[in-house]
Design a protein around this motif. Structure first.
Motif, PDB file in Angstrom:
ATOM      1  N   ILE A  93       4.345 -12.023  -8.732  1.00  0.00           N
ATOM      2  CA  ILE A  93       5.229 -11.589  -9.819  1.00  0.00           C
ATOM      3  C   ILE A  93       4.722 -10.263 -10.384  1.00  0.00           C
ATOM      4  O   ILE A  93       3.558  -9.898 -10.202  1.00  0.00           O
ATOM      5  CB  ILE A  93       5.370 -12.657 -10.936  1.00  0.00           C
ATOM      6  CG1 ILE A  93       4.015 -12.987 -11.586  1.00  0.00           C
ATOM      7  CG2 ILE A  93       6.008 -13.921 -10.410  1.00  0.00           C
ATOM      8  CD1 ILE A  93       4.141 -13.936 -12.806  1.00  0.00           C
ATOM      9  N   GLY A  94       5.607  -9.549 -11.059  1.00  0.00           N
ATOM     10  CA  GLY A  94       5.236  -8.259 -11.632  1.00  0.00           C
ATOM     11  C   GLY A  94       6.498  -7.500 -11.989  1.00  0.00           C
ATOM     12  O   GLY A  94       7.584  -7.808 -11.503  1.00  0.00           O
ATOM     13  N   LEU A  95       6.325  -6.483 -12.816  1.00  0.00           N
ATOM     14  CA  LEU A  95       7.476  -5.679 -13.249  1.00  0.00           C
ATOM     15  C   LEU A  95       8.002  -4.835 -12.091  1.00  0.00           C
ATOM     16  O   LEU A  95       7.340  -4.716 -11.055  1.00  0.00           O
ATOM     17  CB  LEU A  95       7.055  -4.776 -14.415  1.00  0.00           C
ATOM     18  CG  LEU A  95       6.695  -5.527 -15.708  1.00  0.00           C
ATOM     19  CD1 LEU A  95       5.978  -4.594 -16.675  1.00  0.00           C
ATOM     20  CD2 LEU A  95       7.946  -6.106 -16.359  1.00  0.00           C
ATOM     21  N   ASN A  96       9.157  -4.220 -12.295  1.00  0.00           N
ATOM     22  CA  ASN A  96       9.721  -3.332 -11.264  1.00  0.00           C
ATOM     23  C   ASN A  96       8.725  -2.218 -10.949  1.00  0.00           C
ATOM     24  O   ASN A  96       8.123  -1.637 -11.846  1.00  0.00           O
ATOM     25  CB  ASN A  96      11.031  -2.695 -11.756  1.00  0.00           C
ATOM     26  CG  ASN A  96      12.151  -3.720 -11.886  1.00  0.00           C
ATOM     27  OD1 ASN A  96      12.873  -3.727 -12.859  1.00  0.00           O
ATOM     28  ND2 ASN A  96      12.281  -4.595 -10.914  1.00  0.00           N
ATOM     29  N   GLY A  97       8.580  -1.970  -9.671  1.00  0.00           N
ATOM     30  CA  GLY A  97       7.697  -0.876  -9.242  1.00  0.00           C
ATOM     31  C   GLY A  97       6.216  -1.215  -9.290  1.00  0.00           C
ATOM     32  O   GLY A  97       5.364  -0.346  -9.053  1.00  0.00           O
ATOM     33  N   ALA A  98       5.890  -2.481  -9.591  1.00  0.00           N
ATOM     34  CA  ALA A  98       4.474  -2.855  -9.739  1.00  0.00           C
ATOM     35  C   ALA A  98       3.722  -2.821  -8.404  1.00  0.00           C
ATOM     36  O   ALA A  98       2.518  -2.566  -8.359  1.00  0.00           O
ATOM     37  CB  ALA A  98       4.376  -4.258 -10.347  1.00  0.00           C
ATOM     38  N   GLY A  99       4.436  -3.117  -7.305  1.00  0.00           N
ATOM     39  CA  GLY A  99       3.770  -3.126  -5.999  1.00  0.00           C
ATOM     40  C   GLY A  99       3.942  -4.422  -5.223  1.00  0.00           C
ATOM     41  O   GLY A  99       3.292  -4.635  -4.198  1.00  0.00           O
ATOM     42  N   LYS A 100       4.859  -5.302  -5.674  1.00  0.00           N
ATOM     43  CA  LYS A 100       5.053  -6.600  -5.016  1.00  0.00           C
ATOM     44  C   LYS A 100       5.519  -6.434  -3.575  1.00  0.00           C
ATOM     45  O   LYS A 100       4.969  -7.043  -2.658  1.00  0.00           O
ATOM     46  CB  LYS A 100       6.094  -7.441  -5.800  1.00  0.00           C
ATOM     47  CG  LYS A 100       5.734  -7.681  -7.243  1.00  0.00           C
ATOM     48  CD  LYS A 100       6.788  -8.490  -7.975  1.00  0.00           C
ATOM     49  CE  LYS A 100       8.145  -7.827  -8.101  1.00  0.00           C
ATOM     50  NZ  LYS A 100       8.156  -6.567  -8.880  1.00  0.00           N
ATOM     51  N   THR A 101       6.571  -5.630  -3.403  1.00  0.00           N
ATOM     52  CA  THR A 101       7.117  -5.455  -2.049  1.00  0.00           C
ATOM     53  C   THR A 101       6.072  -4.824  -1.134  1.00  0.00           C
ATOM     54  O   THR A 101       5.916  -5.235   0.023  1.00  0.00           O
ATOM     55  CB  THR A 101       8.381  -4.568  -2.097  1.00  0.00           C
ATOM     56  OG1 THR A 101       9.350  -5.232  -2.891  1.00  0.00           O
ATOM     57  CG2 THR A 101       8.953  -4.318  -0.711  1.00  0.00           C
ATOM     58  N   THR A 102       5.352  -3.855  -1.652  1.00  0.00           N
ATOM     59  CA  THR A 102       4.323  -3.206  -0.825  1.00  0.00           C
ATOM     60  C   THR A 102       3.286  -4.240  -0.387  1.00  0.00           C
ATOM     61  O   THR A 102       2.897  -4.281   0.794  1.00  0.00           O
ATOM     62  CB  THR A 102       3.649  -2.067  -1.624  1.00  0.00           C
ATOM     63  OG1 THR A 102       4.669  -1.208  -2.152  1.00  0.00           O
ATOM     64  CG2 THR A 102       2.707  -1.269  -0.739  1.00  0.00           C
ATOM     65  N   LEU A 103       2.861  -5.079  -1.317  1.00  0.00           N
ATOM     66  CA  LEU A 103       1.877  -6.121  -0.967  1.00  0.00           C
ATOM     67  C   LEU A 103       2.438  -7.051   0.105  1.00  0.00           C
ATOM     68  O   LEU A 103       1.773  -7.349   1.105  1.00  0.00           O
ATOM     69  CB  LEU A 103       1.493  -6.912  -2.234  1.00  0.00           C
ATOM     70  CG  LEU A 103       0.629  -8.152  -2.023  1.00  0.00           C
ATOM     71  CD1 LEU A 103      -0.699  -7.810  -1.352  1.00  0.00           C
ATOM     72  CD2 LEU A 103       0.365  -8.878  -3.345  1.00  0.00           C
ATOM     73  N   LEU A 104       3.684  -7.501  -0.085  1.00  0.00           N
ATOM     74  CA  LEU A 104       4.277  -8.418   0.904  1.00  0.00           C
ATOM     75  C   LEU A 104       4.393  -7.747   2.273  1.00  0.00           C
ATOM     76  O   LEU A 104       4.148  -8.372   3.312  1.00  0.00           O
ATOM     77  CB  LEU A 104       5.657  -8.892   0.443  1.00  0.00           C
ATOM     78  CG  LEU A 104       5.692  -9.821  -0.771  1.00  0.00           C
ATOM     79  CD1 LEU A 104       7.123 -10.259  -1.055  1.00  0.00           C
ATOM     80  CD2 LEU A 104       4.827 -11.057  -0.571  1.00  0.00           C
ATOM     81  N   LYS A 105       4.754  -6.460   2.271  1.00  0.00           N
ATOM     82  CA  LYS A 105       4.904  -5.765   3.557  1.00  0.00           C
ATOM     83  C   LYS A 105       3.556  -5.548   4.242  1.00  0.00           C
ATOM     84  O   LYS A 105       3.491  -5.457   5.471  1.00  0.00           O
ATOM     85  CB  LYS A 105       5.646  -4.437   3.360  1.00  0.00           C
ATOM     86  CG  LYS A 105       7.140  -4.648   3.102  1.00  0.00           C
ATOM     87  CD  LYS A 105       7.886  -3.334   3.054  1.00  0.00           C
ATOM     88  CE  LYS A 105       9.392  -3.560   3.028  1.00  0.00           C
ATOM     89  NZ  LYS A 105      10.140  -2.315   2.911  1.00  0.00           N
ATOM     90  N   LEU A 106       2.498  -5.463   3.462  1.00  0.00           N
ATOM     91  CA  LEU A 106       1.161  -5.400   4.086  1.00  0.00           C
ATOM     92  C   LEU A 106       0.833  -6.760   4.716  1.00  0.00           C
ATOM     93  O   LEU A 106       0.224  -6.837   5.782  1.00  0.00           O
ATOM     94  CB  LEU A 106       0.095  -5.036   3.053  1.00  0.00           C
ATOM     95  CG  LEU A 106       0.065  -3.578   2.588  1.00  0.00           C
ATOM     96  CD1 LEU A 106      -0.942  -3.407   1.443  1.00  0.00           C
ATOM     97  CD2 LEU A 106      -0.302  -2.641   3.733  1.00  0.00           C
ATOM     98  N   LEU A 107       1.271  -7.832   4.050  1.00  0.00           N
ATOM     99  CA  LEU A 107       0.980  -9.179   4.572  1.00  0.00           C
ATOM    100  C   LEU A 107       1.759  -9.464   5.853  1.00  0.00           C
ATOM    101  O   LEU A 107       1.243 -10.125   6.764  1.00  0.00           O
ATOM    102  CB  LEU A 107       1.329 -10.257   3.530  1.00  0.00           C
ATOM    103  CG  LEU A 107       0.475 -10.313   2.262  1.00  0.00           C
ATOM    104  CD1 LEU A 107       1.036 -11.345   1.299  1.00  0.00           C
ATOM    105  CD2 LEU A 107      -0.971 -10.650   2.590  1.00  0.00           C
ATOM    106  N   ASP A 108       3.010  -8.972   5.930  1.00  0.00           N
ATOM    107  CA  ASP A 108       3.805  -9.326   7.127  1.00  0.00           C
ATOM    108  C   ASP A 108       3.788  -8.231   8.197  1.00  0.00           C
ATOM    109  O   ASP A 108       4.462  -8.354   9.219  1.00  0.00           O
ATOM    110  CB  ASP A 108       5.233  -9.742   6.747  1.00  0.00           C
ATOM    111  CG  ASP A 108       6.095  -8.602   6.206  1.00  0.00           C
ATOM    112  OD1 ASP A 108       5.814  -7.431   6.499  1.00  0.00           O
ATOM    113  OD2 ASP A 108       7.059  -8.906   5.496  1.00  0.00           O
ATOM    114  N   GLY A 109       3.020  -7.182   7.947  1.00  0.00           N
ATOM    115  CA  GLY A 109       2.856  -6.162   8.980  1.00  0.00           C
ATOM    116  C   GLY A 109       3.947  -5.095   8.986  1.00  0.00           C
ATOM    117  O   GLY A 109       3.918  -4.197   9.820  1.00  0.00           O
ATOM    118  N   ALA A 110       4.901  -5.168   8.052  1.00  0.00           N
ATOM    119  CA  ALA A 110       5.959  -4.149   8.027  1.00  0.00           C
ATOM    120  C   ALA A 110       5.398  -2.793   7.604  1.00  0.00           C
ATOM    121  O   ALA A 110       5.922  -1.753   7.982  1.00  0.00           O
ATOM    122  CB  ALA A 110       7.080  -4.580   7.078  1.00  0.00           C
TER     123      ALA A 110
END
Ligand SMILES: Nc1ncnc2c1ncn2[C@@H]1O[C@H](COP(=O)(O)OP(=O)(O)OP(=O)(O)O)[C@@H](O)[C@H]1O
Length: 269
Positions: A54-71
């Protein structure tokens, strides 16, 4: 080994049933110099079966998830995804193929664009399986079971464009599961849904026996005992600033939001 994994046992030499994610000082800077995520060190092991971010918009959630799934590849530090004693580096092309098999992706854009070109959603899910030479009887079993679990059987012959938003979200999850990954990374799997649809999608996702790492803005969802979310990462300003159990994470996040809100009010005064 679960039913779906047993269907794939003949296709993959090692149908892993769980994965461990290791981030060691892993950071991502986008090409334009924007920081997606600052150096982050954390492990996600199979006993953390459901991990919310969880986190505010632009916090880095998507970036973290994409590092986890290799995207996305780490631009510094390392990411390792380990299954059955082998560690894969998603920054290496050969390893990325394994990572893509191991980790299914559900994106907030919901279903892949290609799905809209298929005559029906059944065909949309079937085509990629066919391309991977999964025999017809297995494809039928996989799709039949996924559509039953995700309540899509009644619309199997409809084109994707005929689905409502809830069904599109369910289809996106079913699509990610069709190749029987060991884990799923889902970016806001209930985004834009009303409370009722959101609860139905969450129930279908979390009643499925898979590791799930997911981002959400729905703090009510992550504390519901029936979803058994075991761990929550709070991301703020491109860093993981809290890592713990749901109730404490939500309290931390609420305080964080409040302090930012107060600071913004002070700036305006
Ligand atoms: N493709 C990109 N190019 C440049 N900067 C990007 C790109 N994608 C994200 N960013 C930046 O990286 C930072 C983290 O973004 P990210 O999308 O990971 O956040 P988020 O927590 O998922 O946000 P949201 O809740 O709004 O989706 C933000 O400052 C964002 O502007």
């Amino acid at each position: 080994m679960g039913f779906f994994d047993s269907l794939f046992a003949g296709k993959r030499s090692t149908p892993a049933s769980s994965v461990t994610f290791h981030l060691d000082q892993a950071a991502h800077m986008y090409e334009d110099g924007n920081i997606g995520l600052e150096a982050t060190t954390l492990d996600i092991t199979p006993d953390s079966k459901r991990v919310a971010v969880i986190g505010l918009n632009g916090a880095g959630k998507t970036t973290l998830l994409k590092l986890l799934d290799g995207a996305l590849a780490a631009t510094s530090g390392t990411v390792r995804i380990e299954a059955d004693g082998t560690a894969y580096d998603p920054a290496v092309k050969r390893d990325l193929k394994h990572v893509e098999d191991l980790v299914g992706r559900v994106r907030r854009e919901e279903i892949p664009n290609a799905y809209y070109k298929a005559a029906s959603i059944r065909e949309a899910i079937d085509l990629p399986l066919k391309k991977h030479k999964v025999p017809e009887s297995e494809r039928q079993a996989i799709i039949g079971n996924l559509f039953a679990h995700f309540d899509l059987a009644s619309v199997a012959r409809e084109p994707a464009s005929a689905l409502d938003s809830e069904k599109r979200h369910l289809l996106a999850i079913a699509a990610a599961l069709s190749f029987s990954p060991a884990a799923i990374v889902a970016d806001e799997p209930t985004k834009g849904l009303d409370e009722v649809a959101s609860a139905r999608v969450a129930k279908a996702l979390f009643s499925y026996d898979k590791q799930v790492m997911f981002a959400t803005h729905d703090t009510d969802l992550i504390v519901r005992p029936e979803y058994a979310i075991g761990r929550v990462l709070v991301v703020d300003d491109h860093r993981v600033v809290f890592d713990g159990v749901p109730r404490e994470a939500v309290d931390f996040y609420t305080d964080l939001v409040r302090s930012k809100y107060e600071a913004a009010k002070g700036d305006r005064a």
